[in-house]
Design a protein around this motif. Structure first.
Motif, PDB file in Angstrom:
ATOM      1  N   LEU A  35       0.874  -1.170   0.000  1.00 32.34           N
ATOM      2  CA  LEU A  35       0.000   0.000   0.000  1.00 32.34           C
ATOM      3  C   LEU A  35       0.912   1.220   0.000  1.00 32.34           C
ATOM      4  CD1 LEU A  35      -2.539   1.744   0.445  1.00 32.34           C
ATOM      5  CD2 LEU A  35      -2.374   1.195   2.893  1.00 32.34           C
ATOM      6  N   PHE A  36       0.801   2.041  -1.041  1.00 32.31           N
ATOM      7  CA  PHE A  36       1.647   3.229  -1.189  1.00 32.31           C
ATOM      8  C   PHE A  36       0.790   4.461  -0.931  1.00 32.31           C
ATOM      9  CE2 PHE A  36       3.826   6.658  -3.248  1.00 32.31           C
ATOM     10  CZ  PHE A  36       5.174   6.332  -3.273  1.00 32.31           C
ATOM     11  N   PHE A  58      -0.909  -0.757  -4.409  1.00 35.54           N
ATOM     12  CA  PHE A  58      -2.245  -0.218  -4.197  1.00 35.54           C
ATOM     13  C   PHE A  58      -2.011   1.213  -3.726  1.00 35.54           C
ATOM     14  CE2 PHE A  58      -6.289   0.474  -1.968  1.00 35.54           C
ATOM     15  CZ  PHE A  58      -7.178  -0.079  -2.873  1.00 35.54           C
ATOM     16  N   ILE A  59      -2.399   2.188  -4.536  1.00 34.03           N
ATOM     17  CA  ILE A  59      -1.959   3.566  -4.324  1.00 34.03           C
ATOM     18  C   ILE A  59      -3.066   4.469  -3.790  1.00 34.03           C
ATOM     19  CG2 ILE A  59      -0.982   5.603  -5.453  1.00 34.03           C
ATOM     20  CD1 ILE A  59       0.286   3.676  -7.502  1.00 34.03           C
ATOM     21  N   VAL A  60      -2.744   5.185  -2.721  1.00 31.06           N
ATOM     22  CA  VAL A  60      -3.634   6.193  -2.152  1.00 31.06           C
ATOM     23  C   VAL A  60      -2.896   7.524  -2.223  1.00 31.06           C
ATOM     24  CG1 VAL A  60      -4.889   6.979  -0.117  1.00 31.06           C
ATOM     25  CG2 VAL A  60      -4.623   4.535  -0.542  1.00 31.06           C
ATOM     26  N   ARG A  61      -3.536   8.528  -2.800  1.00 31.99           N
ATOM     27  CA  ARG A  61      -2.886   9.831  -2.906  1.00 31.99           C
ATOM     28  C   ARG A  61      -3.819  10.924  -2.409  1.00 31.99           C
ATOM     29  NH1 ARG A  61       0.474  10.023  -8.539  1.00 31.99           N
ATOM     30  NH2 ARG A  61       1.308  11.842  -7.455  1.00 31.99           N
ATOM     31  N   SER A  78     -12.451   8.678   2.298  1.00 28.23           N
ATOM     32  CA  SER A  78     -11.761   8.055   1.169  1.00 28.23           C
ATOM     33  C   SER A  78     -10.445   7.389   1.560  1.00 28.23           C
ATOM     34  CB  SER A  78     -11.503   9.102   0.084  1.00 28.23           C
ATOM     35  OG  SER A  78     -10.744   8.563  -0.969  1.00 28.23           O
ATOM     36  N   THR A  79      -9.559   8.130   2.211  1.00 28.41           N
ATOM     37  CA  THR A  79      -8.250   7.568   2.555  1.00 28.41           C
ATOM     38  C   THR A  79      -8.386   6.408   3.524  1.00 28.41           C
ATOM     39  OG1 THR A  79      -7.088   9.667   2.163  1.00 28.41           O
ATOM     40  CG2 THR A  79      -6.023   8.086   3.633  1.00 28.41           C
ATOM     41  N   GLU A  84      -8.265   0.571   4.700  1.00 27.06           N
ATOM     42  CA  GLU A  84      -9.019  -0.581   5.185  1.00 27.06           C
ATOM     43  C   GLU A  84      -9.067  -1.687   4.133  1.00 27.06           C
ATOM     44  OE1 GLU A  84     -12.938  -0.423   7.635  1.00 27.06           O
ATOM     45  OE2 GLU A  84     -13.533  -0.562   5.524  1.00 27.06           O
ATOM     46  N   TYR A  85      -9.347  -1.313   2.903  1.00 29.43           N
ATOM     47  CA  TYR A  85      -9.458  -2.302   1.822  1.00 29.43           C
ATOM     48  C   TYR A  85      -8.107  -2.957   1.539  1.00 29.43           C
ATOM     49  CZ  TYR A  85     -11.088  -4.446  -2.499  1.00 29.43           C
ATOM     50  OH  TYR A  85     -11.438  -5.358  -3.455  1.00 29.43           O
TER      51      TYR A  85
END
Length: 213
Positions: A35-36, A58-61, A78-79, A84-85
């Motif tokens: 997770l990035f 899996f990218i969160v920005r 959202s974040t 969680e996912y």
């Protein structure tokens, strides 16, 4: 937009064909190992700086690569939902919090409410990291050195987000079990260097080829 449309056509003609087997494999499932969590800044390209293929990250920005502390809520988060996912469903093995040089979001942590009046949602979002400014002010060796303040703010902000990750019960559990690792990176745009936070040394040190095992 012409550049984007042409890019899509080039992707289909060249890159897709080159990695066709990989895309077909990924068509119905994903198994990312990491997770990035990075900044939305257009200069930061997670797959480029890590040399990874589709399906690995899996990218969160978001603005200033922020992780809000865990809380149960009926709001749209959202974040938090993405974290969680990634951890509970995709079962990633690593989480990277990646900040970067010349971060506008981090710079805004030192601005007044009046300076942020035209971007109220950004101001509200940055409140998650409001403690960063105070910590940086205490650590500064020269209050007039804006360069020192910049990189110190970016690095302290990374550490705050790493701590916030451990407020998530399911992350803390896996972290303490040793089945989930958490990393803090500071990416320097102009040099391409990436610094990793060392728990042993208590500081960020460059990720060098010699350290890759």
């Amino acid at each position: 937009m012409d550049k984007l449309f042409k890019g899509i056509m080039q992707f289909r003609k060249e890159d897709y064909q080159k990695h066709k087997d990989l895309f077909e494999k990924l068509g119905r499932a994903q198994h990312p190992h990491t997770l990035f969590i990075g900044c939305s800044d257009s200069r930061v390209s997670p797959s480029l700086i890590t040399n990874t293929d589709p399906g690995e990250l899996f990218i969160v920005r978001n603005v200033a690569n922020i992780v809000p502390p865990y809380r149960k809520t009926e709001e749209y988060v959202s974040t938090t939902a993405a974290i969680e996912y990634a951890v509970k469903v995709l079962k990633v093995e690593n989480i990277v919090v990646c900040g970067h040089s010349n971060c506008g979001g981090c710079a805004a942590l030192h601005m007044t409410a009046e300076q942020l009046v035209d971007i109220p949602h950004v101001r509200r979002w940055l409140e998650v990291s409001k403690e960063v400014k105070g910590r940086v002010d205490r650590l500064l060796t020269n209050p007039d050195d804006l360069h020192e303040r910049e990189w110190l703010t970016e690095q302290v902000n990374i550490l705050v987000q790493m701590r916030n990750l451990l407020t998530f019960p399911y992350i803390k559990e896996r972290y303490e079990e040793g089945t989930l690792k958490i990393f803090g990176w500071h990416y320097i745009i102009e040099t391409g260097e990436v610094y990793n936070f060392s728990d042993e040394k208590g500081e960020f040190e460059p990720i060098a080829a010699a350290k890759v095992k």
